[in-house]
Design a protein around this motif. Sequence first.
Motif, PDB file in Angstrom:
ATOM      1  N   GLU A 178      41.850 186.838  62.458  1.00  0.00           N
ATOM      2  CA  GLU A 178      41.075 185.684  62.913  1.00  0.00           C
ATOM      3  C   GLU A 178      39.788 186.082  63.595  1.00  0.00           C
ATOM      4  N   ARG A 179      39.888 187.120  64.411  1.00  0.00           N
ATOM      5  CA  ARG A 179      38.711 187.558  65.160  1.00  0.00           C
ATOM      6  C   ARG A 179      37.582 187.921  64.204  1.00  0.00           C
ATOM      7  N   ARG A 180      37.943 188.653  63.125  1.00  0.00           N
ATOM      8  CA  ARG A 180      36.937 189.075  62.161  1.00  0.00           C
ATOM      9  C   ARG A 180      36.338 187.868  61.464  1.00  0.00           C
ATOM     10  N   GLU A 181      37.198 186.896  61.176  1.00  0.00           N
ATOM     11  CA  GLU A 181      36.704 185.681  60.531  1.00  0.00           C
ATOM     12  C   GLU A 181      35.706 184.964  61.407  1.00  0.00           C
ATOM     13  N   VAL A 182      36.023 184.835  62.698  1.00  0.00           N
ATOM     14  CA  VAL A 182      35.110 184.165  63.620  1.00  0.00           C
ATOM     15  C   VAL A 182      33.793 184.912  63.695  1.00  0.00           C
ATOM     16  N   GLU A 183      33.866 186.247  63.761  1.00  0.00           N
ATOM     17  CA  GLU A 183      32.638 187.044  63.801  1.00  0.00           C
ATOM     18  C   GLU A 183      31.800 186.797  62.564  1.00  0.00           C
ATOM     19  N   ASN A 184      32.497 186.778  61.428  1.00  0.00           N
ATOM     20  CA  ASN A 184      31.761 186.549  60.183  1.00  0.00           C
ATOM     21  C   ASN A 184      31.157 185.161  60.157  1.00  0.00           C
TER      22      ASN A 184
END
Lengths: 517, 120
Positions: free
Chosen positions: A283-289
């Motif tokens: 999820e964290r990576r998705e939010v960053e993206n």
Amino acid sequence: MDTAKNRDFDLSANAGASNIQLMTMALDASNSGVIITDHTQPDNPIIYCNKAFENITGYSRKDIIGHNCRFLQAQDRNQKEREILAHCIAEGEECRVEIRNYKKNGDLFWNELYMAPVKNEAGEVTHFIGIQNDVTWRKNAEHDLRQQKTVMEKKIRERTMALKDSEAFLSSIIETVREGLLVLDPDFNVLSANYHFLRTFKVSLEETVGRQLYDLGNHQWDIPKLRDLLIKILPTNNPVVDFEVEHDFPHIGRKLMLLNAYRVEFEGQFKDQILLAIEDITERREVENRKDDFLSIASHELRTPLTTIKGYVQLLERAMPENASQKFLSTFGKVSVYVERLNALIGELLDVSRIQSGNMELHMARFDFDAMIAEAVDGMRATVPTHNILLKGQTGASVVADESHIAQVVTNLLSNAIKYAPDSKQIEVNIANVSEYVKVSVKDFGLGMSQEDRKKVFERFYRGVEIQKKFPGMGIGLYICDQIIKNHNGTLWVESEIGKGSVFSFTLPKAGKEQHG
Amino acid sequence: MDKKKILICDDDEGIIDVLEMIMEEVGHEVMSVNDSLKVQEVIDKVQPDLLILDLWMPRLSGQDVLRQLRSHPQHDKLPVIVISASRDGEQIATAAGADQFIAKPFDLGNIVESVDALLN
């Protein structure tokens, strides 16, 4: 003296006096105390004692001859050993006891007493022989040992309880952390899995512990990259940190994970076990993206219609009739200026957003520093023909940095210099090598700024005194410049005096940032 | 200057209009595609002399269009100018095989010069 020649000892009345003397000497030479009591007389009086007895007890022969040996017990009459002795005397048996005795001077000593009866031909007890040894030191040692043993046992109990507490605490920590934790044996069988692991990957303890890691959940953990980590990397590279693994799990979907792995190296029962910590960053990576996406989309969406406007304006300029009025021409000129301003504003907004979200990306590359400076200066000269920009010095340096961002800084400093020196038309740019840095100074002879302004001038949204709004800016230009230079591990500063003008300078490491981020 | 065939691919109608107008003004024949999925087909049919290509397009990005072109033996030498509003556009464009990169908002003079340079 016939028996003098005979080496056998003979205690009979015929025995030679020398034999008796020899035996007496032997008794007196002994280390052990020896007493003989006469059982035929009332109360078993002592009829003989040897030297050692005197030495051990401190009593002299004359003190004790005729006494019963109980005097040795002094006031300490309640020892159970007395009953044993009384029993033996009564039964005519031999015995050995350890009894507390007291010397003449009152000192306690432990007496290892051996008592044996002497019987006549009729089998009746006539005498008792007592052999005494002072075993105080031994008794003390035994006592100390027992005491130490008690202390040790107490310590062990305490330590065991403390250990149990530690284990319970450790267990609580492991079960509470918000990361999956696995412990594997050297053959990659799962020894334990914490609550977070079971919950994230939707497995139960029974189907996890004792199984091979790769077999878990129907081989869903049979991931090539994980195998690489455990078999190829960990043996030589211990520990491994931030190892990224992406996998499509059958029932829970695609997951992006960061792993830390540690093979236990210290000696003991845990040696060679493998600790695996798993952080789910999907999820964290998705939010960053998504954040990145938003900034990129915003940039694109804002600039697209602006491009079209600029295009149409330029087309109109090109289509201008020969006899167009001055008003026509100058108005078009103004539109162009505001189009550029809007573009710069969009750029600044996006820069600030990026800086705030930590997304300022620098594309580091090697470039000719002097050439970049020359281009920026020429660009400004073309935009503002009214001012005279003097470029002094050269670095001859090939610098590793984000060229377009540094050019942005130089252009911004130049436009500020022009903005705050409307009447004095001279701007000086100095470039030089300073140790492993290049240094750029932009000097104007204009208004200068107060000490208060100097301190705050690099803050976001700070505006000093404003005179002309010829160039775009919301007071974030210098803030952005400061961030750009800082992100290159350089420094940006100003020296200024009211009425005398200002010098903005920055340094830039030639070799680029040493580390990322 | 010879009249050449210029193909413009951008999802924004306004930008297509501006580029068409300037290219016609300097004397070229201009065609445009605003759906990146169709550009390969149009290139095959029309055989342009130069392509002006936007990066940010839905469904199929300019980057992917360019990569496909460069792996096509017929089109790997086609001059391509990439236009984009994003700062790392230049990096992406060069990596994908563009001959020239021009940032949006662009200057029409720049466009004309670049087209000229690539066609001769």
